[in-house]
Design a protein around this motif. Sequence first.
Motif, mmCIF file in Angstrom:
data_model
loop_
_atom_site.group_PDB
_atom_site.id
_atom_site.type_symbol
_atom_site.label_atom_id
_atom_site.label_comp_id
_atom_site.label_asym_id
_atom_site.label_seq_id
_atom_site.Cartn_x
_atom_site.Cartn_y
_atom_site.Cartn_z
ATOM 1 N N SER A 341 47.544 -42.254 65.557
ATOM 2 C CA SER A 341 47.001 -41.703 64.307
ATOM 3 C C SER A 341 47.845 -42.055 63.095
ATOM 4 C CB SER A 341 46.881 -40.177 64.425
ATOM 5 O OG SER A 341 48.138 -39.610 64.752
ATOM 6 N N ARG A 344 45.871 -44.897 57.625
ATOM 7 C CA ARG A 344 45.167 -44.154 56.577
ATOM 8 C C ARG A 344 44.153 -45.059 55.891
ATOM 9 N NH1 ARG A 344 47.862 -39.302 55.910
ATOM 10 N NH2 ARG A 344 46.623 -38.801 54.061
ATOM 11 N N HIS A 370 39.950 -33.148 53.299
ATOM 12 C CA HIS A 370 40.622 -33.918 54.342
ATOM 13 C C HIS A 370 41.529 -34.994 53.743
ATOM 14 C CE1 HIS A 370 41.114 -35.944 58.252
ATOM 15 N NE2 HIS A 370 40.950 -37.078 57.583
ATOM 16 N N CYS A 371 41.172 -35.483 52.564
ATOM 17 C CA CYS A 371 41.887 -36.597 51.946
ATOM 18 C C CYS A 371 42.763 -36.102 50.802
ATOM 19 C CB CYS A 371 40.908 -37.642 51.413
ATOM 20 S SG CYS A 371 39.683 -38.203 52.624
ATOM 21 N N ASN A 379 43.176 -40.789 49.668
ATOM 22 C CA ASN A 379 43.991 -41.276 50.774
ATOM 23 C C ASN A 379 43.683 -40.395 51.980
ATOM 24 O OD1 ASN A 379 46.225 -41.837 52.540
ATOM 25 N ND2 ASN A 379 47.294 -42.720 50.793
ATOM 26 N N CYS A 380 42.999 -40.957 52.977
ATOM 27 C CA CYS A 380 42.443 -40.164 54.074
ATOM 28 C C CYS A 380 43.131 -40.478 55.403
ATOM 29 C CB CYS A 380 40.944 -40.439 54.213
ATOM 30 S SG CYS A 380 40.017 -40.276 52.665
ATOM 31 N N ARG A 381 43.588 -39.443 56.084
ATOM 32 C CA ARG A 381 44.189 -39.595 57.407
ATOM 33 C C ARG A 381 43.126 -40.007 58.414
ATOM 34 N NH1 ARG A 381 44.874 -34.837 58.188
ATOM 35 N NH2 ARG A 381 43.341 -34.440 59.827
ATOM 36 N N ASP A 383 42.284 -40.172 62.277
ATOM 37 C CA ASP A 383 42.700 -39.702 63.595
ATOM 38 C C ASP A 383 42.632 -40.844 64.610
ATOM 39 O OD1 ASP A 383 43.149 -37.123 62.651
ATOM 40 O OD2 ASP A 383 41.079 -36.515 63.025
ATOM 41 N N ALA A 412 50.973 -45.982 58.124
ATOM 42 C CA ALA A 412 51.900 -45.004 57.555
ATOM 43 C C ALA A 412 53.332 -45.496 57.564
ATOM 44 C CB ALA A 412 51.786 -43.676 58.322
#
Length: 434
Positions: A341, A344, A370-371, A379-381, A383, A412
């Motif tokens: 994970s 991004r 979420h972002c 900027n969105c993680r 999974d 990341a």
Amino acid sequence: MLLLPLAACGPDPVADRKSSLTAPEVFYLRPQGDKAGPKDKVPFHVEAEDVGASRTSPARDHRLTVDVRGSESVVRLRTAGSPKNPQCQGGTVRVTCKVRGNSDSWADQDRVYPVAAKGSKPGDTGVVRFTFTMKNGKRMTTRTRVVVGEPVVKVRTLEVVDDVRPGADVTVPLVVRNDGEVPVKGLALKLVVGSLDFRQQYANCLYPPQSQGHTAVCRFPGLRIPPGGAVVLNPALRLRAPKTRTYTSFDLEAWPLDSGPGQYSAVPPGGDHGDGPALKAEAMAARDTDGTFAEGRAVTDVRLDIHADYEVFGVELHGSPGTERSLRLKVRNNGPGNPGSGTRLVFTPPPGAVLKEPMEVADEDSYEPHCDSGDGTYNCRLDELGPGESHDFEFTLRLDGPGEGSVTLLDASPSTSRRDVNLGNDTAAVTVLP
């Protein structure tokens, strides 16, 4: 006929509790004026509980006496608390504190703790005695053996283990050194191997079931390591690398058995012994202990010789200024690896306004974005995506005429990289047309 729940017939857990007084069996003291020593040391801790007293009452109607008479040349007492309303009275060899019926030195403002006496030397030992006097006059006693100086356990670290073939073996030497002033008397070792697998399980180690075979806890009660000494534990740790992960890590932690693990360490209980050979310690000469050592715990990254080709897809939107449009930003892992994970998605919207963005559960009946957003980007993680899996991020925009935005994938950090060999599909356009 009325049937009562069986639980109503069980024992009362409160009634089964007994009054208690606990203190460390052994506690190591820094030599006078020396502030070095273990960084993750558990502070001195004394607990006393009178089960007949109210747990919520603020009344200080119990007494805790701490006494080092007979060991004055080794250990003295130091008191901490409120100077305006001190609850502890006494000197450096005997102190009595007014305490509640449930006293905890980690929580109480007024407390007493041992320190090395002036003139004491590493290896000197003494005794600290505790007496807890309850409101009804009953007493409980316990004692702590204190030692001047400390064992400081360090484990040999490895640099990043790079370019490991998926499914291949990784061999890890287990070397422990004592950089303290006094001997290590008994050693414990915790091995956490993440998404790697043990190739063999040691007969004298426990494998807690809650860790699903990925943690070993080993204890060597008879092992002694002198100051400056080291041991190698054989046979060496053999691990099997995962087949699709692009990276993973393993964690080695060691501590003196009599003083316990570090303050922030968690050691899972229980488990069965392994079915492989026993792990045995052999003394090493000081000249053979070169390399880098870390105090207590060492984490080693393992990077596999496999990549994950992530692909992001562009979007075309049609509409005049003021039109609302929804779009889905799709990310797919084309394989063959799984990077976890650590990736991004960065979305720069085309001209207009973002009306809706992806949300996630923050608490019961509440949501949060979420972002992370700022400077006109989202900027969105992302999974974990296994090979062949995909994920969509849904946004709603109010358009402001023709224009172009973008969507880009970023890692990341280098240690969580996809090692993607096809970077051309990591960026795509989000285009607005009439």
